[in-house]
Design an enzyme around this catalytic site. Structure first.
Site, PDB file in Angstrom:
ATOM      1  N   ASP A 203       0.816  -1.220   0.000  1.00  0.00           N
ATOM      2  CA  ASP A 203       0.000   0.000   0.000  1.00  0.00           C
ATOM      3  C   ASP A 203       0.844   1.262   0.000  1.00  0.00           C
ATOM      4  O   ASP A 203       0.314   2.362   0.085  1.00  0.00           O
ATOM      5  CB  ASP A 203      -0.924  -0.007   1.233  1.00  0.00           C
ATOM      6  N   SER A 227      -6.906   5.567   0.097  1.00  0.00           N
ATOM      7  CA  SER A 227      -7.229   4.212  -0.342  1.00  0.00           C
ATOM      8  C   SER A 227      -8.656   3.869   0.078  1.00  0.00           C
ATOM      9  O   SER A 227      -9.061   4.148   1.211  1.00  0.00           O
ATOM     10  CB  SER A 227      -6.249   3.207   0.273  1.00  0.00           C
ATOM     11  N   GLN A 277      -6.108  -2.111  -6.333  1.00  0.00           N
ATOM     12  CA  GLN A 277      -6.608  -1.131  -5.377  1.00  0.00           C
ATOM     13  C   GLN A 277      -7.392  -0.043  -6.106  1.00  0.00           C
ATOM     14  O   GLN A 277      -7.029   0.359  -7.206  1.00  0.00           O
ATOM     15  CB  GLN A 277      -5.458  -0.483  -4.611  1.00  0.00           C
TER      16      GLN A 277
END
Length: 288
Positions: A203, A227, A277
């Site tokens: 991430d 995110s 993502q």
């Protein structure tokens, strides 16, 4: 052991609370929000502690609320299924009784099967790229201040980007970004820890690839970025304390959301994991 490496190990030093509950803490790094990768990694590690003799092969997660780094995070693991070949766990991350993150993870027994993969991109090896001193001397002086601050920060994951020119020039570019990553210190020989550390690292900058085509980045204060969800698949064994190539791209951005993908290879070219993502990428009206 460096302070950054010690910080990484402390992140995964989860305190058992009983009844499939664990407590994790955030490092004291001055951040105002909990890093999303930290919650992914801690949640996966908590789930792994409830599974024996099976390795995780996938996780799917949603970020629900910003986390407060001053407050411990409680991870509640629900044992959804223990089947003949697969095991499923659901994890909620809680602060002040509210869910800030939700994740499902699937585990599988080791078994043989068909095997193929996409090839690794033809990029320089990490030894051919500037190390921390080389970045400081040759690269960062030509970067915007926010980029300099980010790459100068001591961190538990070492980063060697392949392409840095995107930060120094205006204009849109092909939405691709390759970066070598590894834990900054040797890790114990525990597969669940290496998988959780990779989940943490996955991430770090994936959402940023969705802004390359628009000539900007998450370092631009005019951009609100966060995110929204995160998915990770483990394909083959690896070590998170050896260099891994994180090859990222962004097929689409629309509706104030950017979609990004990543393929993670070891230095021998084995595809060890894949990531996807979607995140919020919204211009701030008060700063445009």
């Amino acid at each position: 052991m460096t302070r950054a490496a010690d910080t990484l190990l402390s992140i995964f030093d989860l305190e058992p609370l009983g009844h499939n509950r664990f407590q994790g803490r955030s490092p004291d790094n001055g951040w105002t929000r909990v890093f999303g990768g930290q919650v992914i990694g801690q949640a996966l590690y908590a789930a792994c502690k409830t599974v024996e003799e099976r390795q995780p092969h996938s996780l799917h997660a949603y970020f629900l609320l910003p986390g407060d780094p001053q407050i411990p995070i409680v991870y509640e693991v629900e044992r959804l299924r223990d089947g003949g070949s697969f095991t499923t766990r659901r994890v909620l991350a809680l602060q002040k009784g509210a869910a800030i993150f939700a994740m499902s993870a699937s585990f599988q027994i080791a078994e043989p099967g068909y095997d193929h993969q996409m090839p690794m991109p033809n990029v320089p090896m990490p030894e051919e790229l500037p190390d921390r001193d080389g970045m400081e001397r040759d690269v960062l002086p030509h970067m915007p201040e926010a980029v300099r601050a980010y790459y100068r920060r001591e961190r538990p994951i070492e980063i060697r980007p392949v392409e840095m020119s995107r930060y120094a020039a205006d204009g849109s570019r092909e939405p691709r970004f390759d970066v070598w990553v590894r834990a900054s210190q040797k890790l114990p020989d525990e597969p669940a820890l290496h998988q959780s550390v990779l989940a943490y690292a996955s991430d770090l900058m994936l959402l940023d690839s969705s802004l390359i085509a628009h000539g900007t980045s998450v370092f631009d204060r005019r951009i609100q970025a966060a995110s929204l969800d995160h998915a990770l698949w483990f394909h083959r064994p690896f070590r998170a304390d050896d260099w891994l190539l994180y090859a990222q791209d962004s097929p689409s951005a629309s509706g104030a959301r950017g979609f990004s993908r990543g393929l993670i290879f070891d230095r021998e070219g084995h595809l060890v994991a894949s990531v996807a993502q979607e995140g919020l990428i919204r211009p701030r009206p008060d700063r445009v």
